[in-house]
Write an enzyme that holds these catalytic residues in place. Sequence first.
Site, PDB file in Angstrom:
ATOM      1  N   SER A 102      -7.194  42.286  67.899  1.00  0.00           N
ATOM      2  CA  SER A 102      -6.093  41.999  66.983  1.00  0.00           C
ATOM      3  C   SER A 102      -6.537  41.252  65.732  1.00  0.00           C
ATOM      4  O   SER A 102      -7.706  40.963  65.543  1.00  0.00           O
ATOM      5  CB  SER A 102      -4.998  41.198  67.685  1.00  0.00           C
ATOM      6  N   TYR A 155      -3.849  45.479  65.381  1.00  0.00           N
ATOM      7  CA  TYR A 155      -2.449  45.057  65.418  1.00  0.00           C
ATOM      8  C   TYR A 155      -2.374  43.580  65.068  1.00  0.00           C
ATOM      9  O   TYR A 155      -3.342  42.842  65.208  1.00  0.00           O
ATOM     10  CB  TYR A 155      -1.812  45.344  66.782  1.00  0.00           C
TER      11      TYR A 155
END
Length: 126
Positions: A25, A58
Amino acid sequence: MIRTMLQGKLHRVKVTQADLHYEGSCAIDQDFLEAAGILEYEAIDIYNVDNGQRFSTYAIAAERGSRIISVNGAAARCACVGDKLIICSYVQMSDADARLHHPKVAYFEGENQLQRKAKAVPVQVA
């Protein structure tokens, strides 16, 4: 017809941390996420201005007000502390909606100081 449009953009944020061993991430200051309308766990594309790398991951929330931009996991090989990034999220919508759509763009300078927000990317001139 469905079009994929720019939804939110963090322009020229600086990497504050790169953690290869975190599970993945990109951690982003919650204030920055809100400025660009990016949700936690939303897919993002990252463009590294310093080395030309382009990658997807993400978003996760970092502490509000911390100015953190932490590239984590395998993506940490694509960015170093101090690199300037452009972080974008996209949305799919009908052609009719796309023609009325305005992205949320947040511009940064220095040590991740938000300079201004806009609802468009300026027209490029010669």
